[in-house]
Design a protein around this motif. Structure first.
Motif, PDB file in Angstrom:
ATOM      1  N   THR A   5       2.026   2.505   7.805  1.00 14.95           N
ATOM      2  CA  THR A   5       1.729   2.078   6.436  1.00 14.95           C
ATOM      3  C   THR A   5       2.725   0.999   6.023  1.00 14.95           C
ATOM      4  O   THR A   5       3.825   0.903   6.572  1.00 14.95           O
ATOM      5  CB  THR A   5       1.863   3.237   5.420  1.00 14.95           C
ATOM      6  N   GLY A  42      -1.792   2.549   2.411  1.00 20.73           N
ATOM      7  CA  GLY A  42      -2.293   3.906   2.144  1.00 20.73           C
ATOM      8  C   GLY A  42      -2.172   4.268   0.678  1.00 20.73           C
ATOM      9  O   GLY A  42      -1.298   3.746  -0.033  1.00 20.73           O
ATOM     10  N   ASP A  43      -3.028   5.203   0.253  1.00 18.93           N
ATOM     11  CA  ASP A  43      -2.891   5.665  -1.128  1.00 18.93           C
ATOM     12  C   ASP A  43      -1.658   6.557  -1.279  1.00 18.93           C
ATOM     13  O   ASP A  43      -1.288   6.946  -2.392  1.00 18.93           O
ATOM     14  CB  ASP A  43      -4.177   6.359  -1.632  1.00 18.93           C
ATOM     15  N   SER A  44      -0.960   6.829  -0.159  1.00 18.25           N
ATOM     16  CA  SER A  44       0.343   7.498  -0.232  1.00 18.25           C
ATOM     17  C   SER A  44       1.317   6.637  -1.043  1.00 18.25           C
ATOM     18  O   SER A  44       2.368   7.121  -1.460  1.00 18.25           O
ATOM     19  CB  SER A  44       0.889   7.754   1.177  1.00 18.25           C
ATOM     20  N   HIS A  64     -11.427   9.188   7.723  1.00 21.98           N
ATOM     21  CA  HIS A  64     -10.221  10.034   7.701  1.00 21.98           C
ATOM     22  C   HIS A  64     -10.685  11.476   7.544  1.00 21.98           C
ATOM     23  O   HIS A  64     -11.244  11.827   6.490  1.00 21.98           O
ATOM     24  CB  HIS A  64      -9.350   9.579   6.518  1.00 21.98           C
ATOM     25  N   ASP A 123      -6.636   1.633   1.602  1.00 25.49           N
ATOM     26  CA  ASP A 123      -7.256   2.906   1.228  1.00 25.49           C
ATOM     27  C   ASP A 123      -8.097   2.776  -0.036  1.00 25.49           C
ATOM     28  O   ASP A 123      -7.667   2.127  -1.006  1.00 25.49           O
ATOM     29  CB  ASP A 123      -6.158   3.940   0.937  1.00 25.49           C
ATOM     30  N   LYS A 178     -10.362   2.236   4.095  1.00 24.42           N
ATOM     31  CA  LYS A 178     -10.366   3.600   4.629  1.00 24.42           C
ATOM     32  C   LYS A 178     -10.806   4.542   3.524  1.00 24.42           C
ATOM     33  O   LYS A 178     -10.424   4.355   2.362  1.00 24.42           O
ATOM     34  CB  LYS A 178      -8.979   3.998   5.145  1.00 24.42           C
TER      35      LYS A 178
HETATM   36  O1  KIV Z   1      -2.282   7.225   2.562  1.00 25.84           O
HETATM   37  C1  KIV Z   1      -1.805   7.234   3.702  1.00 25.84           C
HETATM   38  O2  KIV Z   1      -0.666   6.819   3.920  1.00 25.84           O
HETATM   39  C2  KIV Z   1      -2.655   7.743   4.782  1.00 25.84           C
HETATM   40  C3  KIV Z   1      -2.116   7.882   6.158  1.00 25.84           C
HETATM   41  C4  KIV Z   1      -0.811   8.366   6.374  1.00 25.84           C
HETATM   42  C5  KIV Z   1      -3.108   8.239   7.183  1.00 25.84           C
HETATM   43  O3  KIV Z   1      -3.777   8.028   4.558  1.00 25.84           O
END
Ligand code: KIV
Length: 273
Positions: free
Chosen positions: A28, A48-50, A142, A88, A118
């Protein structure tokens, strides 16, 4: 291995063609600075949405918004030259209907310049993935532990510990691959099931807390750099940047307090005429 300057950007068909071949390196990144480092080594950069948790301090990924994903996506695309950039789709931006998903996915592609989106979910998202893929939106799927479903799953739990769940999880991966996803993230899945799915589906699997035999691996950059103090058990850290950062900030604070900063080399003096 570092990459050479001047290489072309990796494409969706390029990633798709790596099934069963050279492992795919994915990480990411959420901003231009970190994307520059990641781009030198990774095949895929995932915005990523993280980002909602890592950069915005939110308790889960549920708080990520379209605006957040687009802003971070733009910064990463500006900086990454070689890796395929995937952004994401945030919670609530694609689940309602294929049309709703298309409107938001096309906005992400158009406004960020990324190559793919994603989205999370298995069999129930297959129609939406097919709708997007046939309209020119490359989709990374995912399945397994899908963090946007944390409430429904009852927490961040490894999936497939009970063999009774395997058919459903296999079916999730099979249906998103057959619907046209160009790769599938397998998150928090027990190893033998991740291995089986990797052998069974025709597109690359990207593992996170799954199996070393997936076609590629992904981690959250800040987790593997040792910057986050709370990380899932499966995360292996490849650096200890927290210690280095703490030492540098502490040295700066001490220098300011002791009036050693700015030093002679860091200040300007008027010219002597
Ligand atoms: O949002 C994210 O970082 C993720 C990954 C770690 C797969 O979906």
């Amino acid at each position: 291995m570092s990459v050479e300057v001047g290489q072309k950007r990796i494409t969706v068909p390029g990633i798709r063609a790596r099934k069963g071949g050279r492992p795919i390196v994915a990480l990411t990144a959420y901003n231009a600075l970190t994307a520059r480092f990641v781009d030198r080594h990774a095949d895929i950069i995932l915005v990523g949405d993280s980002v909602a948790m890592v950069e915005h301090g939110l308790p889960s990924t549920l708080g990520a918004t379209m605006e957040m994903m687009i802003l971070h996506g733009q910064a990463v695309v500006r900086s990454a030259r070689r890796a395929l950039v995937v952004v994401d789709m945030p919670f609530g931006s694609y689940e309602e209907s294929p049309g709703n998903a298309f409107r938001n996915a096309s906005r992400i592609l158009a406004e960020t310049g990324c190559s793919a989106v994603k989205l999370e979910g298995g069999r129930h998202m297959a129609d939406t993935i097919a709708f997007l893929a046939t309209r020119g939106v490359p989709v990374m799927a995912h399945v397994g532990l899908t963090p946007q479903a944390v409430m429904a799953l009852g927490g961040f739990r490894t999936q497939g510990r009970e063999r009774g769940d395997w058919d459903r999880l296999r079916e999730d991966a099979r249906s998103v691959a057959e619907a046209g996803a160009f790769s599938v993230v397998l998150e928090g899945l027990v190893e033998p099931l991740a291995d089986e799915i990797t052998q069974q589906i025709a597109v690359p699997t990207i593992g996170i807390g799954a199996s070393a035999r997936c076609d590629g691996q992904i981690l959250v950059l800040e987790d593997m750099l040792g910057l986050n103090d709370r990380v899932p058990r499966f995360v292996r850290t490849f650096g200890d940047l927290a210690t280095g950062m703490d030492a540098a900030v502490s040295a700066y604070a001490e220098a300011v307090r002791e009036r050693r900063f700015p030093g002679e080399a860091n200040v300007y003096q008027p010219r002597e005429d």
